[in-house]
Design an enzyme around this catalytic site. Structure first.
Site, mmCIF file in Angstrom:
data_model
loop_
_atom_site.group_PDB
_atom_site.id
_atom_site.type_symbol
_atom_site.label_atom_id
_atom_site.label_comp_id
_atom_site.label_asym_id
_atom_site.label_seq_id
_atom_site.Cartn_x
_atom_site.Cartn_y
_atom_site.Cartn_z
ATOM 1 N N ASP A 143 18.567 26.438 -26.013
ATOM 2 C CA ASP A 143 17.300 25.864 -26.473
ATOM 3 C C ASP A 143 16.518 26.892 -27.285
ATOM 4 O OD1 ASP A 143 17.780 23.445 -25.089
ATOM 5 O OD2 ASP A 143 15.654 23.238 -24.649
ATOM 6 N N TYR B 158 24.204 24.270 -11.477
ATOM 7 C CA TYR B 158 24.201 22.843 -11.778
ATOM 8 C C TYR B 158 25.071 22.054 -10.808
ATOM 9 C CZ TYR B 158 21.790 22.940 -16.290
ATOM 10 O OH TYR B 158 20.850 23.037 -17.273
ATOM 11 N N ASP C 132 22.082 27.055 -20.931
ATOM 12 C CA ASP C 132 21.119 25.967 -21.135
ATOM 13 C C ASP C 132 19.849 26.523 -21.765
ATOM 14 O OD1 ASP C 132 19.962 23.375 -20.908
ATOM 15 O OD2 ASP C 132 18.833 24.090 -19.184
ATOM 16 N N LYS D 13 23.534 38.924 -15.896
ATOM 17 C CA LYS D 13 22.366 39.466 -15.192
ATOM 18 C C LYS D 13 22.899 40.275 -14.008
ATOM 19 C CE LYS D 13 17.881 39.716 -14.356
ATOM 20 N NZ LYS D 13 16.931 40.421 -15.243
ATOM 21 N N ASP E 272 17.896 38.364 -20.114
ATOM 22 C CA ASP E 272 16.487 38.430 -20.529
ATOM 23 C C ASP E 272 16.353 39.207 -21.840
ATOM 24 O OD1 ASP E 272 17.284 40.673 -19.082
ATOM 25 O OD2 ASP E 272 15.423 40.863 -17.931
HETATM 26 C C1 IPM Z 1 21.558 20.162 -22.176
HETATM 27 C C2 IPM Z 1 20.555 19.389 -21.374
HETATM 28 C C3 IPM Z 1 21.213 19.043 -20.041
HETATM 29 C C4 IPM Z 1 21.533 20.347 -19.341
HETATM 30 C C5 IPM Z 1 20.398 18.154 -19.109
HETATM 31 C C6 IPM Z 1 19.845 16.947 -19.820
HETATM 32 C C7 IPM Z 1 21.221 17.748 -17.917
HETATM 33 O O1 IPM Z 1 19.378 20.092 -21.217
HETATM 34 O O2 IPM Z 1 22.633 19.606 -22.483
HETATM 35 O O3 IPM Z 1 21.284 21.323 -22.495
HETATM 36 O O4 IPM Z 1 20.658 20.933 -18.693
HETATM 37 O O5 IPM Z 1 22.671 20.774 -19.452
HETATM 38 MN MN MN Z 2 19.358 21.995 -22.231
#
Ligand code: IPM
Ligand code: MN
Length: 367
Positions: free
Chosen positions: A257, A147, A253, A197, A229
Site C-alpha cells: 500500500d 493472516y 500488505d 524484522k 520499518d
Molecule cells: C490486499 C487487501 C487484502 C489483504 C484484504 C482485503 C484481505 O488489503 O490484497 O492487500 O489484506 O491481503
Molecule cells: Mn492490502
C-alpha cells in the site's frame, strides 16, 4: 484455432464491475488479432454474492474457479458501515478473498510498483527522487503468517477479555516464496531486498535462516537485508535503490500500500497471485465504495491485472507488453480520470472513455 482459454471473471463490489467491464475488453481485442480464443465465465463473489447467494464465495463460483485456466478478480467489500450488516465471518475479506487464496495456495503475490518517467507527475515524491521512474517488484508471501494463523478470543482467569493470533510459517512455505524472489531477481537486476524484522520477531530470524540456505542456490544474486520499518522510510526517500523485494504476508500488505502511495494512487497497483497449479489476478486496492457508480474510477489496476495474466498464465508476453504500452500512451497523451490526482493540464475522462482510449491504442498496437 486452439481450445479456448477459460477465465473466471469475478467483478466484485462497488467500483469492481465498472473497472472489470473495461478490463475484459482486452480479451476481445487480443482474440481479434491473435490465434487464440478466451472463454470468460462471470461468477458472483464478494458482498454482492453474500446478498444474492448467502455466502461471499458461493459453491458455483468455487466449481468454476476450479475448472478454469485463470481467475480475474475485481475488488470486493463494502464501506465500514455497510459491512456491519454482514456477519463477520462472511464479510468478503474473510469470507471470500482469504478462502480464494487458501484454496489455490497462491503463495506468491507479485505487486509491481511501477511508474514511467512520463507518469511521474502522479507521484507525491519530488522529481529528483523519482529520477527515471519507479520500477520495483514487491513479492509478498500470501497464504501464511498472521493472516492464516490460529485465532482465539476469550476471557482470561482475571476476567479480562483477550485475543490471540498466531504468526506461523514452516520452512517449505518460506523457501518457496524466497525462491520466487531469487528467480525474479535473476530475471531482473540480480539484486534482492529481503525485508524482515529479525531484531524482534523469531519468525524473521527463522525466515532469514532459510534465506541463507536458499541464497546458496543463487550465488549471482546480491542480497540486501533491510528491517521492515526502515524499508518504509527508504521507499519514500530513495525508491530507486529497490528492484525486487521479498517479504512475509503482513509486511507485504502494508508496504505494497505504501508502494501505491509513492506512485500517487493504489489505482496504479495491479497484482498477480500465483499458486502451484492456479493463479488469480486482482488490483491491490479495495472496492472504493465512495466513488462507486460515478464512472470515474481509473481501470489501470484491473487492466494491468489482465496484462499480468496474459504474460504469466498464458505466456503472451508481447501482447501483455502491448497492454502496458497502450495504458502508458493514454496517460502520455494527457488523459486521466478524476480519481487520480492528475496534473492540471490533463483532460479528465470517464472510466469508460479511458477504457475506449486504451482499447483503441491496443487495437492499433496488435494489428
Ligand atoms: C490486499 C487487501 C487484502 C489483504 C484484504 C482485503 C484481505 O488489503 O490484497 O492487500 O489484506 O491481503
Ligand atoms: Mn492490502
Amino acid at each position: 484455432m486452439t481450445n479456448a482459454l477459460r477465465v473466471a471473471v469475478l467483478p466484485g463490489d462497488a467500483i469492481g464491475p465498472e473497472i472489470m467491464a473495461q478490463a475484459i475488453r482486452v480479451f476481445d481485442i487480443v482474440q481479434k488479432h491473435r490465434d487464440v480464443a478466451f472463454d470468460l465465465i462471470e461468477c458472483p463473489f464478494g458482498a454482492g454474492a453474500y446478498f444474492s447467494h448467502g455466502t461471499a464465495f458461493p459453491e458455483e463460483t468455487r466449481t468454476t474457479c476450479d475448472a478454469v485456466d485463470a481467475i480475474l478478480k475485481g475488488p470486493v467489500g463494502l464501506s465500514h458501515e455497510e459491512s456491519k450488516i454482514i456477519p463477520v465471518e462472511e464479510q468478503p475479506e474473510r469470507g471470500a478473498i482469504l478462502p480464494l487464496r487458501a484454496r489455490y495456495n497462491t503463495f506468491a503475490n507479485f505487486r509491481p510498483i511501477f511508474l514511467s518517467r512520463q507518469m511521474a507527475h502522479f507521484s507525491p515524491l519530488k522529481e529528483s527522487i523519482i529520477g527515471d521512474g519507479i520500477d520495483i517488484l514487491l513479492i509478498r508471501e500470501l497464504v501464511g503468517g498472521l493472516y492464516f494463523g490460529e485465532k482465539e478470543r476469550g476471557v482470561n482467569s482475571d476476567g479480562q477479555r483477550y485475543v490471540r493470533e498466531v504468526l506461523e510459517y514452516d520452512e517449505i512455505q518460506v523457501r518457496q516464496v524466497l525462491r520466487v524472489g531469487f528467480e525474479q531477481a535473476m530475471l531482473r537486476k540480480k539484486r534482492l531486498h529481503n525485508i524482515h524484522k529479525s531484531n524482534v520477531l523469531m519468525s524473521s530470524v527463522f525466515w532469514n535462516e532459510i534465506l541463507d540456505e536458499v541464497q546458496q542456490e543463487y550465488p549471482e544474486v546480491e542480497v540486501i537485508h533491510l528491517l521492515v520499518d526502515a524499508a518504509a522510510t527508504a521507499l519514500c526517500l530513495n525508491p530507486g535503490q529497490f528492484d525486487v523485494m521479498v517479504m512475509e504476508n503482513m509486511f507485504g500488505d502494508i508496504l505494497s500500500d505504501q508502494g501505491g502511495g509513492i506512485l500517487g494512487s493504489l489505482g496504479l497497483m495491479p497484482s498477480a497471485c500465483l499458486g502451484p497449479d492456479k493463479a488469480y489476478y486482482e488490483p491491490s486496492h479495495g472496492s472504493a465504495p465512495d466513488i462507486a457508480g460515478k464512472n470515474i474510477a481509473n481501470p489501470y489496476s484491473m487492466i494491468g491485472s489482465v496484462a499480468m495474466m496474459l504474460e504469466m498464465s498464458f505466456g503472451m508476453k508481447s501482447e501483455s507488453d502491448a497492454v502496458w504500452q497502450a495504458m502508458k500512451s493514454v496517460f502520455e497523451a494527457g488523459y486521466s480520470t478524476a480519481d487520480l490526482s492528475a496534473r492540471s493540464d490533463m483532460t479528465l475522462v470517464s472510466t469508460v472513455e479511458f477504457g475506449d482510449r486504451v482499447m483503441d491504442s491496443l487495437d492499433a498496437l496488435l494489428r
